[in-house]
Design an enzyme around this catalytic site. Structure first.
Site, PDB file in Angstrom:
ATOM      1  N   MET A   1      33.791  37.922  47.176  1.00 32.82           N
ATOM      2  CA  MET A   1      34.255  38.774  48.270  1.00 32.82           C
ATOM      3  C   MET A   1      33.708  38.242  49.588  1.00 32.82           C
ATOM      4  O   MET A   1      32.484  38.151  49.758  1.00 32.82           O
ATOM      5  CB  MET A   1      33.761  40.209  48.042  1.00 32.82           C
ATOM      6  N   ALA A   2      34.634  37.907  50.506  1.00 33.09           N
ATOM      7  CA  ALA A   2      34.224  37.394  51.807  1.00 33.09           C
ATOM      8  C   ALA A   2      33.319  38.413  52.498  1.00 33.09           C
ATOM      9  O   ALA A   2      33.612  39.610  52.514  1.00 33.09           O
ATOM     10  CB  ALA A   2      35.466  37.127  52.647  1.00 33.09           C
TER      11      ALA A   2
ATOM     12  N   CYS B   1      44.200  37.208  48.244  1.00 29.58           N
ATOM     13  CA  CYS B   1      43.711  37.920  49.426  1.00 29.58           C
ATOM     14  C   CYS B   1      44.866  38.430  50.280  1.00 29.58           C
ATOM     15  O   CYS B   1      45.724  37.651  50.699  1.00 29.58           O
ATOM     16  CB  CYS B   1      42.831  37.009  50.262  1.00 29.58           C
TER      17      CYS B   1
ATOM     18  N   ASN C   1      40.851  42.021  36.653  1.00 27.67           N
ATOM     19  CA  ASN C   1      40.096  42.458  37.820  1.00 27.67           C
ATOM     20  C   ASN C   1      40.764  43.667  38.487  1.00 27.67           C
ATOM     21  O   ASN C   1      41.971  43.793  38.460  1.00 27.67           O
ATOM     22  CB  ASN C   1      40.013  41.280  38.823  1.00 27.67           C
ATOM     23  N   GLY C   2      39.920  44.519  39.062  1.00 28.67           N
ATOM     24  CA  GLY C   2      40.406  45.643  39.854  1.00 28.67           C
ATOM     25  C   GLY C   2      39.877  46.964  39.367  1.00 28.67           C
ATOM     26  O   GLY C   2      40.150  47.379  38.235  1.00 28.67           O
ATOM     27  N   ASP C   3      39.057  47.609  40.211  1.00 20.84           N
ATOM     28  CA  ASP C   3      38.561  48.973  39.951  1.00 20.84           C
ATOM     29  C   ASP C   3      37.722  49.091  38.679  1.00 20.84           C
ATOM     30  O   ASP C   3      37.669  50.170  38.087  1.00 20.84           O
ATOM     31  CB  ASP C   3      39.732  49.959  39.852  1.00 20.84           C
TER      32      ASP C   3
ATOM     33  N   LYS D   1      43.038  32.649  41.457  1.00 19.04           N
ATOM     34  CA  LYS D   1      42.848  34.098  41.638  1.00 19.04           C
ATOM     35  C   LYS D   1      44.136  34.634  42.243  1.00 19.04           C
ATOM     36  O   LYS D   1      44.586  34.163  43.283  1.00 19.04           O
ATOM     37  CB  LYS D   1      41.671  34.334  42.584  1.00 19.04           C
TER      38      LYS D   1
ATOM     39  N   GLY E   1      34.145  43.172  41.414  1.00 18.25           N
ATOM     40  CA  GLY E   1      33.967  42.982  42.853  1.00 18.25           C
ATOM     41  C   GLY E   1      33.123  44.110  43.421  1.00 18.25           C
ATOM     42  O   GLY E   1      31.890  44.114  43.328  1.00 18.25           O
ATOM     43  N   ARG E   2      33.806  45.115  43.962  1.00 15.26           N
ATOM     44  CA  ARG E   2      33.099  46.187  44.677  1.00 15.26           C
ATOM     45  C   ARG E   2      32.137  46.961  43.793  1.00 15.26           C
ATOM     46  O   ARG E   2      31.149  47.520  44.284  1.00 15.26           O
ATOM     47  CB  ARG E   2      34.135  47.124  45.315  1.00 15.26           C
TER      48      ARG E   2
HETATM   49  C1  LIG Z   1      35.338  42.898  51.403  1.00 13.32           C
HETATM   50  C2  LIG Z   1      36.170  42.185  50.383  1.00 13.32           C
HETATM   51  C3  LIG Z   1      36.329  40.809  50.487  1.00 13.32           C
HETATM   52  C4  LIG Z   1      37.103  40.131  49.550  1.00 13.32           C
HETATM   53  N1  LIG Z   1      37.212  38.778  49.653  1.00 13.32           N
HETATM   54  C5  LIG Z   1      37.874  38.086  48.700  1.00 13.32           C
HETATM   55  C6  LIG Z   1      37.897  36.660  48.712  1.00 13.32           C
HETATM   56  O1  LIG Z   1      37.327  36.000  49.582  1.00 13.32           O
HETATM   57  N2  LIG Z   1      38.567  36.042  47.711  1.00 13.32           N
HETATM   58  C7  LIG Z   1      39.194  36.742  46.699  1.00 13.32           C
HETATM   59  O2  LIG Z   1      39.761  36.137  45.800  1.00 13.32           O
HETATM   60  N3  LIG Z   1      39.189  38.074  46.678  1.00 13.32           N
HETATM   61  C8  LIG Z   1      38.535  38.755  47.641  1.00 13.32           C
HETATM   62  N4  LIG Z   1      38.502  40.119  47.579  1.00 13.32           N
HETATM   63  C9  LIG Z   1      39.180  40.813  46.475  1.00 13.32           C
HETATM   64  C10 LIG Z   1      38.216  41.010  45.304  1.00 13.32           C
HETATM   65  O3  LIG Z   1      37.818  39.764  44.778  1.00 13.32           O
HETATM   66  C11 LIG Z   1      38.848  41.836  44.168  1.00 13.32           C
HETATM   67  O4  LIG Z   1      39.976  41.162  43.707  1.00 13.32           O
HETATM   68  C12 LIG Z   1      39.248  43.225  44.615  1.00 13.32           C
HETATM   69  O5  LIG Z   1      38.251  43.827  45.417  1.00 13.32           O
HETATM   70  C13 LIG Z   1      39.512  44.125  43.387  1.00 13.32           C
HETATM   71  O6  LIG Z   1      38.399  44.136  42.516  1.00 13.32           O
HETATM   72  P1  LIG Z   1      37.286  45.297  42.547  1.00 13.32           P
HETATM   73  O7  LIG Z   1      37.996  46.601  42.411  1.00 13.32           O
HETATM   74  O8  LIG Z   1      36.376  44.973  41.384  1.00 13.32           O
HETATM   75  O9  LIG Z   1      36.584  45.201  43.891  1.00 13.32           O
HETATM   76  C14 LIG Z   1      37.747  40.833  48.509  1.00 13.32           C
HETATM   77  C15 LIG Z   1      37.593  42.222  48.421  1.00 13.32           C
HETATM   78  C16 LIG Z   1      36.818  42.889  49.326  1.00 13.32           C
HETATM   79  C17 LIG Z   1      36.672  44.386  49.202  1.00 13.32           C
END
Ligand SMILES: Cc1cc2nc3c(=O)[nH]c(=O)nc-3n(C[C@H](O)[C@H](O)[C@H](O)COP(=O)(O)O)c2cc1C
Length: 312
Positions: free
Chosen positions: A1-2, A84, A184-186, A123, A208-209
């Site tokens: 996550m950026a 993204c 991935n996701g939630d 991704k 991720g989050r």
């Molecule tokens: C702040 C933020 C930055 C993110 N940056 C990237 C990134 O640089 N590359 C990427 O593939 N996904 C990025 N994502 C997406 C996450 O990798 C992930 O796919 C998305 O948040 C869903 O997963 P989660 O519910 O586990 O967070 C970002 C998400 C967030 C919230």
């Protein structure tokens, strides 16, 4: 996550059980390689972990060149970002915007796979929008291009981060291709990780989050998948120790001025389950030096209770 999964945070996640972490995305523009932001995101050979670097862009040649550059600088795996939805990425048709143009996807994937000798992963999302859920088609293109594994976020590009992730499309992708699929996701708990792995038949989960302020999620998921039993949640003392270590790593990596500012969001994520968090947050966000930031975190942990625990 950026903006989140920098080297300090990735190191913490690895220590607590993440099997693999990926860098924040780095641009494929060679002209940006000297920028401070890109330099910090590059992976260096002295990093002991499995080093996966995510690249983003839309020009096949530039992406291939970026892949070569990152491998020369120590990447073990190249990951391509087609997930993204950010405007700044999509307005130049990069990130998930690429999913709209399958011919370009094919070209990019072939060029990058052929440019390097390391595994290339992808991704992606479930599709461009709800009417164009072409995740299966993109995954098939990826497999045919020689992509080694694909991670799929269960939302379309149009969904951004709204609504709930859906996993039917990911189950479908898994049933149609033979390379590893990462769901991935939630996914925010060990229980959900197991449920979604079973539902999709995916090979791994990507968090991720759910790891923000909660890097223990990795060891909790590992234990639950291995034994079917829940392990004890991290204690307040452990939370404090890991957070303190994390903050110090941020000071070391970014220097004190930026480290203190970058640490704020992480401190907020780690502390929001403690009593009195709202007033703590206000105070903490105003502190601008390392000693005071560490002291205020120390005091807060010692004065506050966490659910089910006594204050120290
Ligand atoms: C702040 C933020 C930055 C993110 N940056 C990237 C990134 O640089 N590359 C990427 O593939 N996904 C990025 N994502 C997406 C996450 O990798 C992930 O796919 C998305 O948040 C869903 O997963 P989660 O519910 O586990 O967070 C970002 C998400 C967030 C919230």
């Amino acid at each position: 996550m950026a903006g989140v999964t920098d080297k300090p945070f990735r190191d913490i996640c690895r220590q607590l059980g993440a099997a693999m972490t990926t860098s924040e995305m780095v641009s494929s523009e060679a002209g940006l390689r000297d920028s401070q932001k890109t330099k910090e995101r590059l992976i260096f050979s002295e990093d002991d972990n499995l080093r996966s670097v995510q690249i983003v862009g839309s020009d096949p040649e530039k992406l291939a060149d970026a892949a070569r550059f990152n491998v020369e600088n120590g990447a073990h795996i190249i990951d391509i970002n087609m997930g993204c939805p950010a405007k700044k990425v999509c307005s130049v048709a990069a990130g998930s915007a690429l999913m709209r143009d399958e011919k370009l996807v094919e070209k990019i994937l072939h060029r990058v796979v052929n440019a390097v000798d390391v595994p290339v992963t992808l991704k992606t999302r479930t599709g461009w929008d709800l009417e164009n859920k072409n995740g299966v088609s993109v995954a098939t293109i990826a497999e045919n291009a020689g992509i080694s594994a694909i991670a799929v976020h269960g939302r379309t590009r149009a969904c951004m981060y709204t609504g709930e992730a859906e996993y039917e499309t990911i189950a479908k992708i898994k049933s149609q291709i033979s390379i590893p699929v990462i769901v991935n996701g939630d996914i925010t708990s060990a229980e959900k990780a197991k449920e979604i792995l079973t539902f999709t038949n995916a090979d791994a989960v990507m968090i991720g989050r759910g790891a923000q302020g909660n890097p223990w999620i990795f060891r909790e998921i590992n234990a639950y998948l291995e034994t079917g039993l829940f392990i004890e949640a991290a204690t307040k003392a452990e939370r404090q120790n890991v957070l303190t270590d994390h903050i110090k790593k941020l000071y070391q990596f970014y220097g004190e001025y930026r480290g203190v500012r970058i640490a704020r969001k992480h401190i907020n994520w780690y502390c929001n389950m403690l009593e009195g968090y709202i007033s703590f947050r206000k105070k903490m966000n105003q502190i601008d030096n390392a000693d005071d930031q560490l002291a205020v975190v120390y005091d807060f942990f010692h004065q506050s209770k966490m659910e089910g625990e006594k204050a120290a």
